[in-house]
Design a protein around this motif. Structure first.
Motif, PDB file in Angstrom:
ATOM      1  N   ASN A 147       0.802  -1.211   0.031  1.00 45.70           N
ATOM      2  CA  ASN A 147      -0.029  -0.090   0.070  1.00 45.70           C
ATOM      3  C   ASN A 147       0.911   1.203   0.074  1.00 45.70           C
ATOM      4  O   ASN A 147       2.053   1.143   0.510  1.00 45.70           O
ATOM      5  CB  ASN A 147      -1.005   0.055   1.237  1.00 45.70           C
ATOM      6  N   TYR A 282      -7.292  -1.388   9.411  1.00 41.62           N
ATOM      7  CA  TYR A 282      -6.549  -2.524   9.197  1.00 41.62           C
ATOM      8  C   TYR A 282      -5.683  -3.027  10.588  1.00 41.62           C
ATOM      9  O   TYR A 282      -5.150  -2.010  11.202  1.00 41.62           O
ATOM     10  CB  TYR A 282      -5.410  -2.166   7.996  1.00 41.62           C
ATOM     11  N   CYS A 287       0.232  -7.093   1.556  1.00 43.44           N
ATOM     12  CA  CYS A 287       0.271  -6.699   0.221  1.00 43.44           C
ATOM     13  C   CYS A 287      -1.187  -6.027  -0.256  1.00 43.44           C
ATOM     14  O   CYS A 287      -2.009  -6.560   0.587  1.00 43.44           O
ATOM     15  CB  CYS A 287       0.626  -7.387  -0.832  1.00 43.44           C
ATOM     16  N   GLU A 288      -1.367  -5.058  -0.731  1.00 43.05           N
ATOM     17  CA  GLU A 288      -2.587  -4.106  -0.966  1.00 43.05           C
ATOM     18  C   GLU A 288      -3.504  -5.092  -1.434  1.00 43.05           C
ATOM     19  O   GLU A 288      -4.855  -5.128  -0.981  1.00 43.05           O
ATOM     20  CB  GLU A 288      -2.345  -3.181  -2.064  1.00 43.05           C
ATOM     21  N   ARG A 292      -7.239  -6.482   3.944  1.00 45.09           N
ATOM     22  CA  ARG A 292      -8.510  -5.366   4.054  1.00 45.09           C
ATOM     23  C   ARG A 292      -8.792  -5.133   5.704  1.00 45.09           C
ATOM     24  O   ARG A 292      -8.119  -5.947   6.343  1.00 45.09           O
ATOM     25  CB  ARG A 292      -9.674  -6.111   3.368  1.00 45.09           C
TER      26      ARG A 292
END
Length: 455
Positions: A147, A282, A287-288, A292
């Motif tokens: 992100n 979060y 990783c993006e 979630r």
């Protein structure tokens, strides 16, 4: 590579262990460290030149530890030639504070140890290292899919502590092959493990080959089903260090016994940078595409790879610490499922391999993988090897496997060039001696190129 590290004169800092009683969270956090916030300015910062993390020893004897070897290895030699028992040390440090554990780790290994930093609450590790007053190193895995907030955190941490984080990147060829063959989001369809191997596990292997020890932010409460038995310190059961071989890398987990709420109280008390994503719900950040926010009442790991079963919520970086359900803590290793099962892959016995070695003029070339079914790297290449066998079917190349662990290991070492699992050999049609595949790129295209150029 010049690395920025923090250092101070012999500043005495006393750290007490986290309280597990019913005391208030804020008081527990303040109890962690007796240094005043204003004292931070008195910790001088110097820069040192150290060897980079990705330095590899080319003379080492490659070998990988069995998945069954998840117990702490008993002995590793100290610098002075004495033998250090890390299992006993782990017991001795069981009630120690994270600051004490960090101080012990940095004192023991100096510039041959580094903190693995992935953002989030791992900032606590860097803060503890700073408080020891000793030089320290930090590395991080940049998967290329983090992100934006995580990259901004990296920058803030470097400025806050006057350091340079050593970034490890995935191999561009492997990423390219994965994306070209399976697309950008294949993990939603067939699981995250393959992508994590390419983007995280293999870069970590390269990083650790330049070290003798590493420090992680693993906690028992992060994933009670899989991480509940993390020791304070251990001989790493999966990865190899600078010297190579079993027992060449020591793993420190200073936060193993600390609850997540106490870590956060510490971060707030010390006023250090944190990932802005935490304010958006979060908790565990990767990783993006695979992370979630979690809902109230959900466990922190529920936000990772949410489309998969709860048992699969590990990326492979801490494979040796993962506890399987229903008796995985027993001393006896569980039965291992056979791999490379395909109609296009011939299973060779020792006699079959010996006969193959004797033939000087073969009707067909043979590609043989020397494997152990428990080996995570053999498992990682299983799909590629089976696909390769399918492509080579009927094209003048036999694809085979030979289980080379256990009783066959010495034979494989002496006669078949076995160094580590997996080892891949090509027996050409005309050449009497087998040719060893020299690369760690085990994707279909790389293996096919090797076969086509030499068969």
């Amino acid at each position: 590579m010049a690395l920025a590290v923090t250092s101070s004169s012999s500043t005495a800092i006393s750290g007490s262990s986290f309280s597990r009683s019913g005391a208030s969270s804020e008081s527990k956090a303040l109890q962690i460290c007796s240094i005043r916030l204003s004292d931070r300015t008195h910790l001088s910062q110097r820069r040192y030149s150290m060897k980079p993390l990705n330095v590899e020893s080319h003379s080492r004897n490659e070998s990988w530890v069995s998945r069954a070897s998840t117990l702490i290895a008993p002995e590793v030699e100290e610098k002075g030639g004495e033998v250090e028992d890390f299992e006993q040390l782990a017991k001795k440090l069981e009630d120690a504070s994270p600051l004490e554990i960090m101080d012990k780790a940095l004192e023991r290994f100096g510039d041959e140890i580094a903190i693995a930093f992935s953002g989030a609450e791992d900032v606590a590790l860097i803060e503890y290292a700073r408080l020891t007053g000793k030089p320290f190193r930090v590395f991080s895995l940049d998967t290329g899919r983090l992100n934006p907030e995580t990259y901004r955190l990296f920058d803030a941490v470097e400025k806050q502590y006057g350091i340079r984080i050593e970034y490890m990147f995935p191999d561009a060829v492997e990423v390219q092959a994965l994306v070209r063959n399976k697309g950008l989001f294949s993990f939603y369809e067939d699981g995250h493990q393959e992508c994590c191997r390419v983007r995280k596990v293999r870069p970590l292997r390269r990083a650790l080959k330049g070290l003798k020890a590493w420090i992680t932010g693993q906690r028992k409460d992060q994933s009670p089903g899989t991480r509940s038995e993390i020791p304070i310190v251990q001989v790493d059961p999966v990865f190899e260090g600078l010297d190579g071989g079993v027992g060449s890398l020591v793993k420190w987990n200073p936060l193993a016994n600390v609850e997540g709420s106490d870590v956060w109280n510490f971060l707030r008390t010390m006023d250090v940078p944190v990932n802005a994503l935490h304010a958006q719900g979060y908790v565990s950040i990767g990783c993006e595409p695979c992370t979630r926010p979690v809902l109230p009442g959900q466990h922190e790991r529920e936000g990772r790879w949410w489309w998969e079963d709860a048992k699969a919520k590990e990326c492979g970086l801490h494979k040796g610490n993962i506890k399987e359900e229903d008796g995985a803590a027993d001393s006896k290793p569980a039965a291992v499922q056979e791999i490379f099962e395909s109609n296009n892959v011939v299973a060779l016995s020792r006699g079959g391999v010996e006969n193959l070695m004797k033939l000087e003029n073969r009707k067909e070339a043979w590609l043989v993988v020397l494997y152990a079914p428990w080996c995570p790297f053999c498992q990682a290449m299983e799909a590629s090897y089976i696909e390769l066998a399918e492509k080579l079917a009927g094209k003048g190349v036999k694809v085979a496997k030979f289980r080379a662990d256990g009783e066959q290991k010495e034979f494989a070492k002496q006669e078949l060039q076995l160094g580590s699992f997996p080892t891949i050999l090509l027996f050409p049609k005309s050449a009497p001696r087998a040719i060893k595949y020299p690369s760690e790129h085990r994707d279909v295209d790389s293996l096919m190129t090797f076969v086509n150029l030499l068969r």
